[in-house]
Write an enzyme that holds these catalytic residues in place. Sequence first.
Site, short mmCIF file in Angstrom:
data_model
loop_
_atom_site.label_atom_id
_atom_site.label_comp_id
_atom_site.label_asym_id
_atom_site.label_seq_id
_atom_site.Cartn_x
_atom_site.Cartn_y
_atom_site.Cartn_z
N LYS A 13 7.76 -3.90 6.31
CA LYS A 13 7.58 -3.05 7.48
C LYS A 13 8.54 -3.48 8.59
O LYS A 13 9.13 -4.57 8.52
CB LYS A 13 6.11 -3.13 7.93
CG LYS A 13 5.13 -2.55 6.91
CD LYS A 13 3.69 -2.71 7.37
CE LYS A 13 2.73 -2.05 6.41
NZ LYS A 13 1.31 -2.20 6.86
N TYR A 53 1.08 7.87 4.71
CA TYR A 53 -0.24 7.38 5.14
C TYR A 53 -1.25 8.52 5.31
O TYR A 53 -2.20 8.38 6.07
CB TYR A 53 -0.10 6.59 6.44
CG TYR A 53 0.39 5.17 6.23
CD1 TYR A 53 -0.30 4.28 5.39
CD2 TYR A 53 1.52 4.69 6.89
CE1 TYR A 53 0.13 2.96 5.21
CE2 TYR A 53 1.96 3.37 6.71
CZ TYR A 53 1.26 2.52 5.87
OH TYR A 53 1.68 1.22 5.69
N ARG A 89 -0.65 -6.58 -4.74
CA ARG A 89 -1.64 -6.61 -3.64
C ARG A 89 -2.13 -8.04 -3.39
O ARG A 89 -2.30 -8.45 -2.24
CB ARG A 89 -2.83 -5.72 -3.98
CG ARG A 89 -2.52 -4.26 -4.09
CD ARG A 89 -2.44 -3.55 -2.78
NE ARG A 89 -3.71 -3.49 -2.07
CZ ARG A 89 -3.88 -2.83 -0.92
NH1 ARG A 89 -2.86 -2.19 -0.36
NH2 ARG A 89 -5.04 -2.81 -0.31
N THR A 95 -5.59 -6.82 4.00
CA THR A 95 -5.03 -5.96 5.05
C THR A 95 -5.05 -6.66 6.40
O THR A 95 -4.06 -6.64 7.14
CB THR A 95 -5.84 -4.65 5.13
OG1 THR A 95 -5.79 -4.02 3.84
CG2 THR A 95 -5.28 -3.71 6.18
N ARG A 106 1.01 -12.18 3.75
CA ARG A 106 0.37 -11.99 5.06
C ARG A 106 -0.30 -13.27 5.55
O ARG A 106 -0.28 -13.59 6.73
CB ARG A 106 -0.63 -10.83 5.00
CG ARG A 106 0.05 -9.46 4.89
CD ARG A 106 -0.95 -8.40 4.51
NE ARG A 106 -0.39 -7.05 4.50
CZ ARG A 106 -0.99 -6.01 3.93
NH1 ARG A 106 -2.15 -6.15 3.30
NH2 ARG A 106 -0.42 -4.82 3.97
N ASN A 116 1.21 -6.24 10.11
CA ASN A 116 0.99 -7.08 8.92
C ASN A 116 2.16 -7.10 7.94
O ASN A 116 2.00 -7.38 6.76
CB ASN A 116 -0.34 -6.73 8.25
CG ASN A 116 -0.41 -5.29 7.77
OD1 ASN A 116 0.55 -4.54 7.94
ND2 ASN A 116 -1.53 -4.92 7.17
N GLU A 130 3.89 7.22 -4.00
CA GLU A 130 4.72 6.59 -2.97
C GLU A 130 6.17 6.42 -3.45
O GLU A 130 7.11 6.66 -2.69
CB GLU A 130 4.10 5.24 -2.57
CG GLU A 130 2.79 5.42 -1.82
CD GLU A 130 1.99 4.14 -1.65
OE1 GLU A 130 2.45 3.06 -2.09
OE2 GLU A 130 0.88 4.20 -1.07
P1 IDP Z 1 -3.18 -1.88 3.20
O1 IDP Z 1 -1.83 -1.81 3.88
O2 IDP Z 1 -3.61 -3.30 2.98
O3 IDP Z 1 -3.25 -1.03 1.96
P2 IDP Z 1 -4.68 0.24 4.52
O4 IDP Z 1 -6.16 0.26 4.75
O5 IDP Z 1 -4.11 1.16 3.51
O6 IDP Z 1 -4.26 -1.26 4.23
O7 IDP Z 1 -4.00 0.53 5.92
C1 IDP Z 1 -2.62 0.79 6.00
C2 IDP Z 1 -2.04 0.05 7.16
O8 IDP Z 1 -2.60 0.56 8.36
C3 IDP Z 1 -2.35 -1.44 7.21
O9 IDP Z 1 -1.49 -2.21 6.39
C4 IDP Z 1 -2.14 -1.74 8.67
O10 IDP Z 1 -0.75 -1.83 8.99
C5 IDP Z 1 -2.69 -0.48 9.32
N1 IDP Z 1 -4.10 -0.65 9.69
C6 IDP Z 1 -5.18 -0.66 8.88
N2 IDP Z 1 -6.32 -0.85 9.57
C7 IDP Z 1 -5.94 -0.94 10.86
C8 IDP Z 1 -6.67 -1.14 12.08
O11 IDP Z 1 -7.90 -1.26 12.11
N3 IDP Z 1 -5.93 -1.21 13.22
C9 IDP Z 1 -4.58 -1.06 13.23
N4 IDP Z 1 -3.86 -0.88 12.12
C10 IDP Z 1 -4.53 -0.81 10.95
MG MG Z 2 -3.07 1.01 1.74
#
Ligand code: IDP
Ligand code: MG
Length: 153
Positions: A13, A53, A89, A95, A106, A116, A130
């Site tokens: 990212k 997303y 993963r 996450t 991470r 992250n 994707e």
């Molecule tokens: P992942 O990246 O581990 O698959 P997802 O739930 O798919 O997690 O969420 C995508 C991305 O959205 C996360 O990697 C993070 O950058 C962002 N994200 C997820 N939850 C939150 C939150 O509660 N606050 C701000 N950003 C979030």
């Molecule tokens: Mg995801």
Amino acid sequence: MSSTTERTFIAVKPDGVHRGLVGEIIKRFEQRGYKLLALKMVQAEKKLLEEHYKDLAQKPFYAGLVKYMGSGPVVAMVWEGLQAVSTGRKMLGATNPLDSAPGTIRGDFCIQTGRNICHGSDSVESAEREIGLWFTKEEIVQWDHHSKAWIYE
Ligand code: IDP
Ligand code: MG
């Protein structure tokens, strides 16, 4: 449990790129034994990020997430190998980086969910979707053509 060869979409990212972590993240996938099939640096269009997303469109952080992902270039990659999706993963970590185990990407390099540093597909189906969003077919190398001279099984 049987292991299958899978492809996953991994991205560094904008914060990961900005912080100079591209090489570190690539290194971990290379060292683990995954094959790099595609790689490019992209300043992603808002439309692509919204599509990427789209499952999170109803979340309160969606607009901020799209803005964050467009705040600088992303390094997009396709990696292939045994259980590449689930192992990818695991290598990224949870996450929320505060829940990511030390030793994960991470868990070693960040502390905030909203920053992250990396993305990894969460299923074989989303990986396929994707990869199709970020890469054309021509941009993905066919290692099969070289397999006789290559070290992987
Ligand atoms: P992942 O990246 O581990 O698959 P997802 O739930 O798919 O997690 O969420 C995508 C991305 O959205 C996360 O990697 C993070 O950058 C962002 N994200 C997820 N939850 C939150 C939150 O509660 N606050 C701000 N950003 C979030
Ligand atoms: Mg995801």
